[in-house]
Scaffold this motif. Structure first.
Motif, PDB file in Angstrom:
ATOM      1  N   GLU A   6       0.826  -1.209   0.000  1.00  0.00           N
ATOM      2  CA  GLU A   6       0.000   0.000   0.000  1.00  0.00           C
ATOM      3  C   GLU A   6       0.861   1.261   0.000  1.00  0.00           C
ATOM      4  O   GLU A   6       0.553   2.229  -0.690  1.00  0.00           O
ATOM      5  CB  GLU A   6      -0.923   0.031   1.226  1.00  0.00           C
ATOM      6  CG  GLU A   6      -1.997  -1.033   1.199  1.00  0.00           C
ATOM      7  CD  GLU A   6      -2.753  -1.104   2.504  1.00  0.00           C
ATOM      8  OE1 GLU A   6      -3.977  -0.873   2.454  1.00  0.00           O
ATOM      9  OE2 GLU A   6      -2.129  -1.371   3.549  1.00  0.00           O
ATOM     10  N   ILE A   7       1.943   1.224   0.756  1.00  0.00           N
ATOM     11  CA  ILE A   7       2.863   2.361   0.789  1.00  0.00           C
ATOM     12  C   ILE A   7       3.497   2.554  -0.586  1.00  0.00           C
ATOM     13  O   ILE A   7       3.539   3.672  -1.108  1.00  0.00           O
ATOM     14  CB  ILE A   7       3.949   2.154   1.858  1.00  0.00           C
ATOM     15  CG1 ILE A   7       3.312   2.148   3.250  1.00  0.00           C
ATOM     16  CG2 ILE A   7       5.025   3.229   1.770  1.00  0.00           C
ATOM     17  CD1 ILE A   7       4.236   1.697   4.350  1.00  0.00           C
ATOM     18  N   CYS A   8       3.976   1.476  -1.191  1.00  0.00           N
ATOM     19  CA  CYS A   8       4.589   1.561  -2.522  1.00  0.00           C
ATOM     20  C   CYS A   8       3.606   2.110  -3.549  1.00  0.00           C
ATOM     21  O   CYS A   8       3.970   2.935  -4.392  1.00  0.00           O
ATOM     22  CB  CYS A   8       5.106   0.200  -2.969  1.00  0.00           C
ATOM     23  SG  CYS A   8       6.520  -0.369  -2.025  1.00  0.00           S
ATOM     24  N   GLU A   9       2.379   1.673  -3.471  1.00  0.00           N
ATOM     25  CA  GLU A   9       1.336   2.126  -4.390  1.00  0.00           C
ATOM     26  C   GLU A   9       1.112   3.635  -4.244  1.00  0.00           C
ATOM     27  O   GLU A   9       1.034   4.361  -5.237  1.00  0.00           O
ATOM     28  CB  GLU A   9       0.048   1.371  -4.100  1.00  0.00           C
ATOM     29  CG  GLU A   9      -1.047   1.581  -5.108  1.00  0.00           C
ATOM     30  CD  GLU A   9      -2.245   0.696  -4.776  1.00  0.00           C
ATOM     31  OE1 GLU A   9      -3.031   1.073  -3.874  1.00  0.00           O
ATOM     32  OE2 GLU A   9      -2.365  -0.365  -5.411  1.00  0.00           O
ATOM     33  N   ILE A  11       3.240   5.838  -3.070  1.00  0.00           N
ATOM     34  CA  ILE A  11       4.435   6.537  -3.549  1.00  0.00           C
ATOM     35  C   ILE A  11       4.396   6.632  -5.075  1.00  0.00           C
ATOM     36  O   ILE A  11       4.643   7.694  -5.646  1.00  0.00           O
ATOM     37  CB  ILE A  11       5.719   5.826  -3.069  1.00  0.00           C
ATOM     38  CG1 ILE A  11       5.866   5.990  -1.554  1.00  0.00           C
ATOM     39  CG2 ILE A  11       6.942   6.366  -3.795  1.00  0.00           C
ATOM     40  CD1 ILE A  11       6.948   5.132  -0.937  1.00  0.00           C
ATOM     41  N   GLN A  12       4.065   5.529  -5.752  1.00  0.00           N
ATOM     42  CA  GLN A  12       4.006   5.522  -7.222  1.00  0.00           C
ATOM     43  C   GLN A  12       2.923   6.453  -7.754  1.00  0.00           C
ATOM     44  O   GLN A  12       3.069   7.028  -8.827  1.00  0.00           O
ATOM     45  CB  GLN A  12       3.774   4.103  -7.730  1.00  0.00           C
ATOM     46  CG  GLN A  12       4.970   3.208  -7.532  1.00  0.00           C
ATOM     47  CD  GLN A  12       4.696   1.761  -7.899  1.00  0.00           C
ATOM     48  OE1 GLN A  12       3.555   1.347  -8.062  1.00  0.00           O
ATOM     49  NE2 GLN A  12       5.764   0.986  -8.020  1.00  0.00           N
ATOM     50  N   GLN A  13       1.847   6.633  -6.997  1.00  0.00           N
ATOM     51  CA  GLN A  13       0.756   7.512  -7.406  1.00  0.00           C
ATOM     52  C   GLN A  13       0.990   8.958  -6.964  1.00  0.00           C
ATOM     53  O   GLN A  13       0.127   9.809  -7.145  1.00  0.00           O
ATOM     54  CB  GLN A  13      -0.568   7.019  -6.828  1.00  0.00           C
ATOM     55  CG  GLN A  13      -0.994   5.676  -7.351  1.00  0.00           C
ATOM     56  CD  GLN A  13      -2.185   5.103  -6.589  1.00  0.00           C
ATOM     57  OE1 GLN A  13      -2.578   5.585  -5.537  1.00  0.00           O
ATOM     58  NE2 GLN A  13      -2.762   4.046  -7.149  1.00  0.00           N
ATOM     59  N   ASN A  14       2.151   9.233  -6.369  1.00  0.00           N
ATOM     60  CA  ASN A  14       2.526  10.564  -5.891  1.00  0.00           C
ATOM     61  C   ASN A  14       1.634  11.077  -4.765  1.00  0.00           C
ATOM     62  O   ASN A  14       1.504  12.283  -4.579  1.00  0.00           O
ATOM     63  CB  ASN A  14       2.593  11.570  -7.035  1.00  0.00           C
ATOM     64  CG  ASN A  14       3.708  11.264  -7.993  1.00  0.00           C
ATOM     65  OD1 ASN A  14       4.796  10.887  -7.571  1.00  0.00           O
ATOM     66  ND2 ASN A  14       3.454  11.386  -9.273  1.00  0.00           N
ATOM     67  N   TYR A  15       1.002  10.176  -4.006  1.00  0.00           N
ATOM     68  CA  TYR A  15       0.227  10.582  -2.831  1.00  0.00           C
ATOM     69  C   TYR A  15       1.130  10.702  -1.607  1.00  0.00           C
ATOM     70  O   TYR A  15       0.775  11.364  -0.640  1.00  0.00           O
ATOM     71  CB  TYR A  15      -0.887   9.581  -2.534  1.00  0.00           C
ATOM     72  CG  TYR A  15      -1.994   9.607  -3.549  1.00  0.00           C
ATOM     73  CD1 TYR A  15      -2.736  10.760  -3.772  1.00  0.00           C
ATOM     74  CD2 TYR A  15      -2.306   8.477  -4.283  1.00  0.00           C
ATOM     75  CE1 TYR A  15      -3.749  10.786  -4.715  1.00  0.00           C
ATOM     76  CE2 TYR A  15      -3.320   8.492  -5.225  1.00  0.00           C
ATOM     77  CZ  TYR A  15      -4.038   9.649  -5.428  1.00  0.00           C
ATOM     78  OH  TYR A  15      -5.035   9.655  -6.358  1.00  0.00           O
ATOM     79  N   MET A  16       2.253  10.019  -1.638  1.00  0.00           N
ATOM     80  CA  MET A  16       3.231  10.074  -0.554  1.00  0.00           C
ATOM     81  C   MET A  16       4.611  10.221  -1.174  1.00  0.00           C
ATOM     82  O   MET A  16       4.858   9.733  -2.272  1.00  0.00           O
ATOM     83  CB  MET A  16       3.211   8.799   0.297  1.00  0.00           C
ATOM     84  CG  MET A  16       1.974   8.573   1.082  1.00  0.00           C
ATOM     85  SD  MET A  16       2.138   7.022   2.022  1.00  0.00           S
ATOM     86  CE  MET A  16       0.678   7.095   3.016  1.00  0.00           C
ATOM     87  N   GLU A  17       5.490  10.872  -0.442  1.00  0.00           N
ATOM     88  CA  GLU A  17       6.870  11.037  -0.904  1.00  0.00           C
ATOM     89  C   GLU A  17       7.792  10.241   0.014  1.00  0.00           C
ATOM     90  O   GLU A  17       7.783  10.419   1.232  1.00  0.00           O
ATOM     91  CB  GLU A  17       7.264  12.508  -0.875  1.00  0.00           C
ATOM     92  CG  GLU A  17       8.670  12.754  -1.349  1.00  0.00           C
ATOM     93  CD  GLU A  17       9.074  14.214  -1.277  1.00  0.00           C
ATOM     94  OE1 GLU A  17      10.263  14.491  -1.479  1.00  0.00           O
ATOM     95  OE2 GLU A  17       8.213  15.072  -1.005  1.00  0.00           O
ATOM     96  N   LEU A  30       5.402  10.428   5.158  1.00  0.00           N
ATOM     97  CA  LEU A  30       4.502  11.155   6.042  1.00  0.00           C
ATOM     98  C   LEU A  30       3.121  11.095   5.419  1.00  0.00           C
ATOM     99  O   LEU A  30       2.962  11.332   4.218  1.00  0.00           O
ATOM    100  CB  LEU A  30       4.951  12.608   6.201  1.00  0.00           C
ATOM    101  CG  LEU A  30       6.330  12.808   6.819  1.00  0.00           C
ATOM    102  CD1 LEU A  30       6.714  14.284   6.813  1.00  0.00           C
ATOM    103  CD2 LEU A  30       6.369  12.261   8.236  1.00  0.00           C
ATOM    104  N   THR A  31       2.127  10.782   6.220  1.00  0.00           N
ATOM    105  CA  THR A  31       0.768  10.709   5.695  1.00  0.00           C
ATOM    106  C   THR A  31       0.181  12.100   5.532  1.00  0.00           C
ATOM    107  O   THR A  31       0.636  13.060   6.162  1.00  0.00           O
ATOM    108  CB  THR A  31      -0.142   9.890   6.630  1.00  0.00           C
ATOM    109  OG1 THR A  31      -0.238  10.579   7.890  1.00  0.00           O
ATOM    110  CG2 THR A  31       0.379   8.490   6.834  1.00  0.00           C
ATOM    111  N   ASN A  32      -0.825  12.210   4.683  1.00  0.00           N
ATOM    112  CA  ASN A  32      -1.503  13.482   4.463  1.00  0.00           C
ATOM    113  C   ASN A  32      -2.672  13.673   5.415  1.00  0.00           C
ATOM    114  O   ASN A  32      -3.343  14.690   5.379  1.00  0.00           O
ATOM    115  CB  ASN A  32      -2.010  13.568   3.020  1.00  0.00           C
ATOM    116  CG  ASN A  32      -0.870  13.609   2.033  1.00  0.00           C
ATOM    117  OD1 ASN A  32       0.199  14.095   2.344  1.00  0.00           O
ATOM    118  ND2 ASN A  32      -1.082  13.080   0.852  1.00  0.00           N
ATOM    119  N   SER A  33      -2.931  12.687   6.253  1.00  0.00           N
ATOM    120  CA  SER A  33      -4.070  12.755   7.171  1.00  0.00           C
ATOM    121  C   SER A  33      -3.709  13.591   8.393  1.00  0.00           C
ATOM    122  O   SER A  33      -2.551  13.916   8.635  1.00  0.00           O
ATOM    123  CB  SER A  33      -4.483  11.351   7.595  1.00  0.00           C
ATOM    124  OG  SER A  33      -3.405  10.713   8.249  1.00  0.00           O
TER     125      SER A  33
END
Length: 71
Positions: A6-9, A11-17, A30-33
């Protein structure tokens, strides 16, 4: 708790860095929540450091545990 895939996904979708914590030689995001959470995880780079450290201590082996499904 998020699984590694889930983390890798995210990162690939640019939701997390993905970031690198140099002092502990581990990747994290770091989460966006709210409140913001930091999630540390192993990747090829961090595992390389840990394997080399274990070899430097002349250990016979190492063990890894995933806590993803323990919640």
């Amino acid at each position: 708790m998020k699984g590694y895939y889930e983390i890798c996904e995210k990162i690939q979708q640019n939701y997390m860095e993905e970031k690198w914590l140099k002092s502990q030689k581990v990747s994290y995001v770091l989460t966006n929540s709210f409140p913001t959470e930091s999630i540390m995880f192993e990747n090829a780079k961090s595992l390389k450091y840990k394997i080399n450290f274990a070899k430097s201590l002349d250990l016979a082996g190492v063990s890894a545990v995933s806590y993803t499904h323990l919640t």
